[in-house]
Write an enzyme that holds these catalytic residues in place. Structure first.
Site, mmCIF file in Angstrom:
data_model
loop_
_atom_site.group_PDB
_atom_site.id
_atom_site.type_symbol
_atom_site.label_atom_id
_atom_site.label_comp_id
_atom_site.label_asym_id
_atom_site.label_seq_id
_atom_site.Cartn_x
_atom_site.Cartn_y
_atom_site.Cartn_z
ATOM 1 N N GLU A 1 0.819 -1.213 0.000
ATOM 2 C CA GLU A 1 0.000 0.000 0.000
ATOM 3 C C GLU A 1 0.850 1.259 0.000
ATOM 4 O O GLU A 1 2.044 1.219 0.302
ATOM 5 C CB GLU A 1 -0.920 0.030 1.211
ATOM 6 C CG GLU A 1 -0.287 -0.370 2.537
ATOM 7 C CD GLU A 1 0.948 0.375 2.942
ATOM 8 O OE1 GLU A 1 0.938 1.637 2.877
ATOM 9 O OE2 GLU A 1 1.952 -0.280 3.315
ATOM 10 N N GLU B 1 4.598 -0.150 0.605
ATOM 11 C CA GLU B 1 4.578 -0.324 -0.866
ATOM 12 C C GLU B 1 4.560 -1.784 -1.293
ATOM 13 O O GLU B 1 4.572 -2.075 -2.486
ATOM 14 C CB GLU B 1 5.808 0.324 -1.538
ATOM 15 C CG GLU B 1 6.000 1.783 -1.280
ATOM 16 C CD GLU B 1 7.289 2.328 -1.940
ATOM 17 O OE1 GLU B 1 7.967 1.587 -2.664
ATOM 18 O OE2 GLU B 1 7.585 3.526 -1.728
#
Lengths: 368, 368
Positions: free
Chosen positions: B189, B334
C-alpha cells in the site's frame, strides 16, 4: 573481466608464507560508505526506511568503491573435508556422507546446487581433505591436503604444514575469484563432524563453556549430544589450557579442520582483494572468526548470511558483532544460508542504483 | 492460463454482497501438507534442516495441491489511498506525497518498482482512494471509491457503501489475479496517514493500548508522536467503546482506510481461490487481520513477508500467530517487504522440487 586495480599477482604463482596471508588487508573505505549514505538519503523513501538494506548497500560501497555501480558477479565455494574426531561418535551421520555429498554436489542434487542455480551463483566444490580418492573426478577442484584431520581429542587436528597448506588452498581460490571478476563470494562447507570442530573453536575464541557452544549438528540424540559436549570440552582443555593466550592459528591447527582452514584462507584473500564475503552458518563463521583474529581488518568485508539453529553460531556472531540477514531456522551448511542471502544483498544494491531521488521524481520531503 | 478448477466466475460480473466475500473459503489441504512433509524428509539433508523453508514448501503444497509442481506466477498489488486523519498532523510527510508516490510508481522509480523488476513480480498499482483526479493516467488501475477517507477522529472513516465498494475493488482484483494464473500475490500500500489507521485497527482487534500499537510511521518527531498516540486512542474510544464486540467490518469501516479495505478484499479472494498471499508490513497485516476476523480460514493462505519496525506490527503478527520470514528493520510499505520475501519462497519451492532424495543420490541416512 579486469583484475582489481591493486592486484599484481600471477594467481598460479602465489605461494604466500603465513605472514603473507594477513598482509595488506585494509579496512573498507569510510569515505565511500559516507558517499553511499548521502545517496541513500536522497532516494524516494523515508530516511532509513530500508533498514538493513541501507547498511548493506553502504558496506558494499565501502568495500567496492568506484566499482559499486558495476554488476557484481557472484560465486560460492563449498570446501569439503573429513574429521578425525568422528571416531568419537559425535555425528548422527557416518563419515562416508562427506564423500557421498560431494558426489551429490557434482551431480547437482544437493540444496546448494538448487539455490546456486536459482540465484545465479557460480558454484565451486573443493576437496580440501575428504577421506577418499576422487581420482580425476570432473567438476571437482582437487586440493586434498590430507584424507581428513587427526582426532583432536587425542592430538592436534593438523600439523603446521597441513594447516598452512589448507589455508593456502582457500587463499589461492580467493585470489582466483578476484581475478575472475567475482565481487561477492559465499563460503560454505561439507564435513561430517565439523560442528564439533566449530564448537571447540568457539570455546577457544570466546571462552564460552562447551555446553553453550555445542549444538545438535545434523541431529544427534541426547546421549550422543552429551558425549559431543564432553569431547569438545576435553579437546579444548587439551589444546588450550590457557585459551586466551592461544593464537588463532594455533586454535585452527589443533581444533579446526582442513575445510575450516581453507575457508579462513579464502576470507583473508577476500578481504585483501576487497570482495564482499558472505558467511553461511556456524562452521564458516568459525573460520571467519579465526581470520578476524589473525587480521582484524577482515571484519568489514563480512556479511552474515543467516543465523543457523546451531547454539554456538549466535555466540560467534555476537563475538564478531555481526548481525545475520536471515534467520530461518536452517542448519544445513553447504553455503545454503549464504546463497539464500544473495537476493537480499542484490536487492540492496539494485535499490541503491535504480531508485529515483526526491528531486528527480518530484516527491515532497518530510515536513519536519 | 486456465482458471482454478473450482472457479466459475466471469470476473467482470462478480458483484458479491458482503456475505459473498467470506463464502466458500476452505482451509488449505492437510493431506497435501502431509504429502509434502514426506517428500521433504526424503531429500538429501538432515531432517528438518531447511527450517522455515520446509514449512513454506508444505504450506504452499497445502494451498496449491496438485499445482505445486507448476511454476508459480507472481504479482504484487499496491493499493493507494488518502486518509482524513492527516488533518490531525499524524504524519511526517504531507498528504500530497500519496499522489506523488503513485506517479513515482508509474514512472518506475520507487523501491517497489526496483524490487518487482529484480524478482520478476508483475506489479499493479491501484488507485482506490487517492485525493486527486488521475484522469485516464495509463498504467494505473482506476478504482477510486472516494478521494480519501473521512477523519476518523471525528466520524467513521467510511460509510457502509464505501467500505463495501473498497472491499469489492480488492476482491475483484484478487479474482482477476487467479484468472490470470498468478499463484503468489504480494499485497502492499501507499497512503500518507495509514500507520495511524493501522494502529487504531490493532488496538481495536487486540485490545492493546495505543502506546504499544503506535509507531513512528515515516518518522514523526517526539511531539508529533505523542499527538499521534492521542489521536489513535481517541479514535478507538469514539468508535469501539466496547472493542471486543465491534465486528471486524465495523472496525474497518470506522478506523480503516480505502486501501486497507481493498487489501482485506484481496486477501479474502486470495484465500477463496487458493492463492498464496504474502503480506508486507503493518498496514497490509492490519488488513489481513481484519480478513481473518471475517473468515478465519483465511489464515492458512497467509505468509508474513517480513517484520517491520512499526511497533504494532509485532502485536498483529503475534495476534495472528504469523512468524515473519524476514526481519530487516524495514518500514517502507509499498509491498517491499513482501516482494523481498519472494526469493525466499521461490527458494523453498525450488528446493522441494529439485533436490535429490537419499535413495536417488546414494547418500546414507542418519545412523540413529
Amino acid at each position: 573481466m579486469t583484475p582489481p586495480a591493486n592486484m599484481q599477482v600471477e594467481p598460479k604463482l602465489v605461494q604466500p608464507g603465513m605472514d603473507e596471508f594477513i598482509r595488506d588487508i585494509e579496512p573498507p573505505s569510510e569515505e565511500w560508505r559516507q558517499k553511499a549514505r548521502v545517496r541513500l538519503d536522497s532516494l524516494t523513501k523515508p530516511l532509513g526506511s530500508l533498514g538493513r538494506l541501507e547498511d548493506i548497500a553502504a558496506q558494499v560501497a565501502a568495500i567496492r568503491g568506484e566499482k559499486l555501480r558495476d554488476p557484481i558477479s557472484r560465486a560460492a565455494y563449498v570446501f569439503a573435508a573429513d574429521h578425525g574426531v568422528t571416531e568419537e561418535g559425535v555425528s548422527a551421520y557416518p563419515r562416508e556422507v562427506t564423500r557421498q555429498m560431494v558426489l551429490n554436489f557434482l551431480s547437482e542434487g544437493a540444496a546448494i546446487n538448487v539455490l546456486s542455480r536459482l540465484h545465479r551463483v557460480a558454484l565451486h566444490v573443493v576437496d580440501v581433505g575428504v577421506d577418499t580418492n576422487f581420482g580425476s573426478m570432473p567438476g571437482l577442484l582437487h586440493h586434498n591436503v590430507r584424507r581428513g584431520t587427526r582426532n583432536m581429542l587425542r592430538e592436534a587436528a593438523m600439523s603446521e604444514d597441513e594447516v598452512a597448506k589448507a589455508l593456502r588452498v582457500g587463499y589461492q581460490l580467493g585470489v582466483e575469484a578476484a581475478v575472475a571478476g567475482h565481487g561477492l563470494i559465499a563460503i560454505g562447507e561439507m564435513g561430517i563432524g565439523n560442528t564439533t570442530a566449530a564448537s571447540a573453536i568457539t570455546c577457544a575464541l570466546t571462552g564460552a563453556p562447551a555446553t553453550l557452544a555445542t549444538g545438535k549438528g545434523t541431529g544427534v540424540e541426547p546421549t550422543a549430544y552429551a558425549n559431543k559436549v564432553r569431547v569438545v570440552e576435553a579437546a579444548v582443555a587439551r589444546h588450550c589450557s590457557a585459551s586466551s593466550t592461544t593464537s588463532p592459528l594455533e586454535i585452527l591447527r589443533c581444533l579446526g579442520g582442513l575445510e575450516i582452514a581453507a575457508m579462513a584462507g579464502m576470507v583473508l584473500a577476500g578481504a585483501r582483494y576487497r570482495l564482499v564475503v558472505v558467511l553461511d552458518g556456524f562452521i564458516s563463521t568459525a573460520a571467519a572468526a579465526l581470520a578476524v583474529g589473525m587480521a582484524p581488518n577482515v571484519l568489514g568485508y563480512l556479511i552474515a548470511g543467516h543465523r543457523s539453529e546451531e547454539l554456538g553460531h549466535k555466540l560467534l556472531q555476537e563475538h564478531l558483532k555481526l548481525e545475520p540477514l536471515l534467520s530461518l531456522g536452517m542448519r544445513l551448511g553447504e553455503g545454503t544460508g549464504a546463497v539464500l542471502a544473495m537476493p537480499v544483498i542484490e536487492s540492496a544494491l539494485a535499490l541503491y542504483q535504480q531508485m529515483a531521488t526526491f528531486s528527480s521524481a518530484g516527491v515532497s520531503g518530510a515536513t519536519r
